[in-house]
Write a protein that holds these residues in place. Structure first.
Motif, PDB file in Angstrom:
ATOM      1  N   ILE A 434       0.841  -1.193   0.000  1.00 31.76           N
ATOM      2  CA  ILE A 434       0.000   0.000   0.000  1.00 31.76           C
ATOM      3  C   ILE A 434       0.883   1.252   0.000  1.00 31.76           C
ATOM      4  CG2 ILE A 434      -1.731   1.305   1.308  1.00 31.76           C
ATOM      5  CD1 ILE A 434      -2.683  -1.390   2.431  1.00 31.76           C
ATOM      6  N   CYS A 435       0.620   2.144  -0.936  1.00 34.12           N
ATOM      7  CA  CYS A 435       1.348   3.418  -1.009  1.00 34.12           C
ATOM      8  C   CYS A 435       0.482   4.495  -0.367  1.00 34.12           C
ATOM      9  CB  CYS A 435       1.660   3.773  -2.466  1.00 34.12           C
ATOM     10  SG  CYS A 435       2.535   5.344  -2.641  1.00 34.12           S
ATOM     11  N   LEU A 436       0.996   5.148   0.666  1.00 37.44           N
ATOM     12  CA  LEU A 436       0.248   6.179   1.381  1.00 37.44           C
ATOM     13  C   LEU A 436       0.579   7.589   0.900  1.00 37.44           C
ATOM     14  CD1 LEU A 436       0.504   4.674   4.976  1.00 37.44           C
ATOM     15  CD2 LEU A 436      -1.412   4.502   3.384  1.00 37.44           C
ATOM     16  N   SER A 437       1.834   7.822   0.520  1.00 38.69           N
ATOM     17  CA  SER A 437       2.199   9.154   0.008  1.00 38.69           C
ATOM     18  C   SER A 437       3.476   9.054  -0.807  1.00 38.69           C
ATOM     19  CB  SER A 437       2.391  10.157   1.158  1.00 38.69           C
ATOM     20  OG  SER A 437       3.580   9.894   1.876  1.00 38.69           O
ATOM     21  N   ILE A 438       3.710  10.071  -1.648  1.00 37.18           N
ATOM     22  CA  ILE A 438       4.931  10.175  -2.449  1.00 37.18           C
ATOM     23  C   ILE A 438       5.482  11.583  -2.257  1.00 37.18           C
ATOM     24  CG2 ILE A 438       5.920  10.122  -4.775  1.00 37.18           C
ATOM     25  CD1 ILE A 438       3.750   8.124  -5.526  1.00 37.18           C
ATOM     26  N   ASN A 439       6.686  11.657  -1.713  1.00 35.46           N
ATOM     27  CA  ASN A 439       7.300  12.950  -1.370  1.00 35.46           C
ATOM     28  C   ASN A 439       6.356  13.833  -0.556  1.00 35.46           C
ATOM     29  OD1 ASN A 439       9.730  12.350  -2.484  1.00 35.46           O
ATOM     30  ND2 ASN A 439       9.640  13.829  -4.147  1.00 35.46           N
ATOM     31  N   GLY A 440       5.613  13.187   0.352  1.00 37.15           N
ATOM     32  CA  GLY A 440       4.710  13.918   1.236  1.00 37.15           C
ATOM     33  C   GLY A 440       3.350  14.194   0.652  1.00 37.15           C
ATOM     34  N   VAL A 441       3.115  13.866  -0.609  1.00 38.32           N
ATOM     35  CA  VAL A 441       1.812  14.089  -1.249  1.00 38.32           C
ATOM     36  C   VAL A 441       0.953  12.845  -1.019  1.00 38.32           C
ATOM     37  CG1 VAL A 441       0.598  14.512  -3.414  1.00 38.32           C
ATOM     38  CG2 VAL A 441       2.847  15.551  -3.002  1.00 38.32           C
ATOM     39  N   PRO A 442      -0.193  12.967  -0.329  1.00 35.57           N
ATOM     40  CA  PRO A 442      -1.047  11.793  -0.084  1.00 35.57           C
ATOM     41  C   PRO A 442      -1.439  11.108  -1.382  1.00 35.57           C
ATOM     42  CG  PRO A 442      -1.767  13.656   1.257  1.00 35.57           C
ATOM     43  CD  PRO A 442      -0.739  14.195   0.313  1.00 35.57           C
ATOM     44  N   ALA A 443      -1.313   9.786  -1.413  1.00 33.56           N
ATOM     45  CA  ALA A 443      -1.593   9.002  -2.631  1.00 33.56           C
ATOM     46  C   ALA A 443      -3.082   8.696  -2.689  1.00 33.56           C
ATOM     47  CB  ALA A 443      -0.761   7.728  -2.639  1.00 33.56           C
ATOM     48  N   ILE A 444      -3.870   9.710  -3.089  1.00 29.78           N
ATOM     49  CA  ILE A 444      -5.322   9.545  -3.089  1.00 29.78           C
ATOM     50  C   ILE A 444      -5.830   8.914  -4.376  1.00 29.78           C
ATOM     51  CG2 ILE A 444      -5.668  11.438  -1.468  1.00 29.78           C
ATOM     52  CD1 ILE A 444      -6.377  13.230  -3.806  1.00 29.78           C
ATOM     53  N   SER A 445      -4.999   8.863  -5.416  1.00 39.43           N
ATOM     54  CA  SER A 445      -5.407   8.250  -6.682  1.00 39.43           C
ATOM     55  C   SER A 445      -4.183   7.923  -7.514  1.00 39.43           C
ATOM     56  CB  SER A 445      -6.316   9.195  -7.474  1.00 39.43           C
ATOM     57  OG  SER A 445      -5.575  10.317  -7.942  1.00 39.43           O
ATOM     58  N   GLU A 446      -4.375   7.123  -8.567  1.00 43.81           N
ATOM     59  CA  GLU A 446      -3.259   6.791  -9.455  1.00 43.81           C
ATOM     60  C   GLU A 446      -2.697   8.053 -10.099  1.00 43.81           C
ATOM     61  OE1 GLU A 446      -6.202   3.348 -10.495  1.00 43.81           O
ATOM     62  OE2 GLU A 446      -6.329   5.275  -9.460  1.00 43.81           O
ATOM     63  N   ASN A 447      -3.563   8.952 -10.565  1.00 40.05           N
ATOM     64  CA  ASN A 447      -3.102  10.151 -11.256  1.00 40.05           C
ATOM     65  C   ASN A 447      -2.267  11.041 -10.338  1.00 40.05           C
ATOM     66  OD1 ASN A 447      -4.339   9.447 -13.663  1.00 40.05           O
ATOM     67  ND2 ASN A 447      -6.238  10.547 -13.208  1.00 40.05           N
ATOM     68  N   VAL A 448      -2.708  11.206  -9.107  1.00 43.70           N
ATOM     69  CA  VAL A 448      -1.949  12.030  -8.159  1.00 43.70           C
ATOM     70  C   VAL A 448      -0.575  11.407  -7.908  1.00 43.70           C
ATOM     71  CG1 VAL A 448      -1.835  12.793  -5.759  1.00 43.70           C
ATOM     72  CG2 VAL A 448      -3.969  13.031  -7.035  1.00 43.70           C
ATOM     73  N   ALA A 449      -0.539  10.086  -7.753  1.00 45.38           N
ATOM     74  CA  ALA A 449       0.733   9.409  -7.487  1.00 45.38           C
ATOM     75  C   ALA A 449       1.686   9.561  -8.672  1.00 45.38           C
ATOM     76  CB  ALA A 449       0.489   7.936  -7.179  1.00 45.38           C
ATOM     77  N   ILE A 450       1.190   9.367  -9.890  1.00 44.90           N
ATOM     78  CA  ILE A 450       2.043   9.461 -11.081  1.00 44.90           C
ATOM     79  C   ILE A 450       2.561  10.886 -11.253  1.00 44.90           C
ATOM     80  CG2 ILE A 450       2.101   9.213 -13.588  1.00 44.90           C
ATOM     81  CD1 ILE A 450       2.113   6.585 -11.941  1.00 44.90           C
ATOM     82  N   ARG A 451       1.700  11.892 -11.001  1.00 47.18           N
ATOM     83  CA  ARG A 451       2.158  13.286 -11.106  1.00 47.18           C
ATOM     84  C   ARG A 451       3.224  13.593 -10.068  1.00 47.18           C
ATOM     85  NH1 ARG A 451      -3.378  14.695 -11.718  1.00 47.18           N
ATOM     86  NH2 ARG A 451      -3.381  15.586  -9.619  1.00 47.18           N
TER      87      ARG A 451
END
Length: 615
Positions: A434-451
């Motif tokens: 499970i991915c919770l955040s990327i560089n502090g950005v909450p991983a609320i969707s695939e698009n947010v995570a990829i951006r």
């Protein structure tokens, strides 16, 4: 009759000399004598009488129990500095000495023990290399100190004698995993102790645990016992002025010595059977029980990523106590006079320093010692959620292809695929995590995570919840200890009982729901209902935490971490009650008051108690 430790203590030397020398080169051909430290056992007769009385009490207890168990008859002799002798040097100034990753000091530095008036006995031999350690000193509840350790032993008539010498350092560089030129050994507060025990005792302890007696107590009895434990520990919680301060000091001392051997302690040569109340296993279990005790999970805030810039001079005090927890480097304590005062908080994970990945507390200390001028630390803003950890990957300047893919499953983002030759291929990531955040950005969707990945430069910090680690913790918490475990894969565990010919029981965990199913449980001995209840509640907590970033404005979001545990030991919710209850169970097992079967039953009852509390 058979010689006992108390009887053997009569022949232990009442005077001893610790000699310290340094070879001029690696061939050890020429040595320089540095110092002698003289010790005496001043109250030998009184101590011997106490040893004898204690031994008789233990034998009587064994007779009354009549359970066939062996008893611990070990004794400890505490030497004192000999005030009648002219000590060579009260403080010994050292040159720079190399030590390896395990703390072994360069072999040119020798520490030897001489026992006086023992011509008829074998001379003690070194039982361990001379070691550099960071540990509580002089008592186990005191703050951490940098110390030197040496140990010697000999056996006589089936009795093992182990001598341990400990001397603290005075260093202008503070508590560090290195011996710098100018560091002093302080002999005014050094210790020499002798631990006397039967040479075969520990083998018997091991055998005893494999053949635990069957408990006649019912589960109902253990549920009542669990309630009593919780009630007793709940009362202790009210006395926060004392317990929190003591806990903070103890944990601060402990945490400077944890490294990546699975969370095990590297405090060296501690007394056998010492219970570590802060071991990572109890941290995990108490957090799981805390989650299990509530149906309506509260969301928890996710840590952000902070960049801290300081200007460091060669003589600046770093002022950090660090621990390694779950494979990450965590700040345990921040000195008010150190370089990072008001910049770092307890519980923050250190991720990189000047672009270099922090792999352990030792790596951070070594790197920051070498840096002067501008130092940039990348860290988390607060502790990670229970069971989660940051994973760091270095992103190349030119990266066009997407090297990891995600899929949203039941409200949380899962790792769907990892490119075999990409930047994520060699780090601790698995499909389904499970991915919770990327560089502090909450991983609320695939698009947010990829951006977030596309915009990242240099190191990329992913806050992950590894399912494999979670499942292992669940098995250890809920499955009876009589079952040996074989993890066939990260999601498949086979249970079997020693050499028993009965059919193995297979546990299988679903990567999407995370729940456990069971096969070949013909006798119904293993129940997974409790395990799945806790799994369901943990997954619900993670889902609601991510959901809160979608539905709730940032300014109104509750930032409290209802399940957090600070590294200093200041636990802020029911998890501290469960943790102390687990520690008490550990102590009762290690003292022999609980068999393995009783311990397992009590832990199961405590788990059921946590679940029922939420109903």
């Amino acid at each position: 009759g058979e010689l006992t430790p108390a009887g053997a203590a009569k022949d232990v030397a009442d005077k001893a000399i610790v000699s310290i020398t340094l070879a001029d080169d690696d061939d050890n051909m020429e040595t320089s004598h540095l110092s002698n430290v003289f010790f005496v056992w001043p109250e030998k007769e009184d101590d011997l009488a106490e040893f004898e009385a204690s031994e008789q009490d233990k034998k009587m207890e064994k007779f009354l129990r009549n359970d066939g168990y062996d008893i611990d008859l070990s004794v400890q002799v505490k030497y004192k500095l000999d005030a009648t002798k002219q000590q060579g040097n009260q403080f010994l100034t050292l040159p720079q000495l190399e030590s390896d990753s395990d703390g072994r000091i360069n072999e040119r530095f020798k520490v030897e023990l001489e026992l006086l008036d023992r011509s008829n006995f074998a001379a003690p031999h070194a039982s361990a290399p001379v070691l550099l350690s960071i540990e509580p000193f002089p008592r186990e509840q005191d703050s951490a100190a940098k110390v030197m350790r040496a140990a010697w032993s000999y056996e006589c008539e089936g009795i093992r004698h182990e001598f341990r010498f400990t001397a603290p350092f005075n260093s202008p560089y503070g508590v560090a995993w290195e011996i710098f030129e100018g560091d002093e050994l302080d002999f005014t507060s050094c210790k020499l102790e002798c631990f006397i025990d039967r040479a075969y005792y520990h083998e018997k302890i091991s055998e005893r645990r494999k053949s635990s007696r069957t408990s006649t107590s019912s589960l109902c009895d253990w549920e009542l016992r669990a309630d009593e434990l919780l009630g007793e520990e709940g009362d202790e919680k009210n006395n926060t002025n004392v317990s929190t301060e003591t806990k903070s000091e103890t944990t601060s001392a402990r945490t400077s010595t944890e490294y990546s051997d699975g969370g095990g302690m590297l405090i060296l040569h501690r007394k056998p059977h010492h219970i570590d109340p802060d071991r990572e296993e109890n941290d995990h279990f108490s957090e799981l029980l805390s989650v299990a005790s509530t149906v309506d999970s509260h969301s928890i805030s996710l840590p952000t990523i902070v960049h801290i810039t300081v200007k460091k001079n060669s003589n600046d005090e770093i002022g950090l106590s660090l621990i390694e927890k779950n494979g990450t480097t965590v700040v345990s304590e921040v000195s008010k006079s150190g370089l990072f005062r008001s910049k770092l908080k307890e519980g923050c994970e250190l991720l990189s320093i000047n672009g270099h990945k922090v792999t352990s507390p030792r790596s951070f200390i070594r790197m920051i010692k070498d840096f002067t001028g501008q130092v940039i630390i990348v860290a988390s803003s607060s502790p990670s959620p229970p069971g989660a950890k940051f994973i760091l990957a270095k992103k190349p300047e030119q990266q066009e292809q997407q090297e990891i893919s995600f899929r949203k499953v039941d409200g949380v983002l899962r790792v769907e695929g990892i490119k075999e030759t990409g930047i994520f291929a060699e780090i601790d990531l698995s499909k389904g995590d499970i991915c919770l955040s990327i560089n502090g950005v909450p991983a609320i969707s695939e698009n947010v995570a990829i951006r977030a990945l596309a915009r990242a430069q240099g190191n990329v910090a992913l806050l992950m919840f590894p399912l494999a680690n979670f499942w292992r913790s669940m098995v250890e918490l809920t499955i009876d200890a009589k079952y040996d475990r074989w993890w066939k894969s990260s999601s498949e565990c086979v249970l079997f009982v020693g050499n028993d010919n009965s059919r193995p029981i297979n546990l299988s965990f679903n990567h999407e729901t995370a729940l456990c199913t069971i096969q070949d449980n013909n006798d119904g001995d293993v129940q997974v209902k409790t395990m799945n209840t806790i799994i369901h509640r943990v997954m619900k907590l993670l889902k609601e935490s991510i959901q809160s970033y979608i539905t709730t404005p940032k300014k109104k979001r509750d930032s409290s971490r209802s399940l957090s545990v600070s590294p200093s030991g200041r636990l802020q919710n029911p998890s501290d009650v469960y943790k102390r209850a687990l520690v008490k169970l550990d102590e009762m097992r290690e003292s022999g008051r609980f068999s393995e079967a009783e311990y397992a039953a009590a832990k199961r009852a405590l788990t059921e108690n946590a679940i029922n509390t939420a109903k």
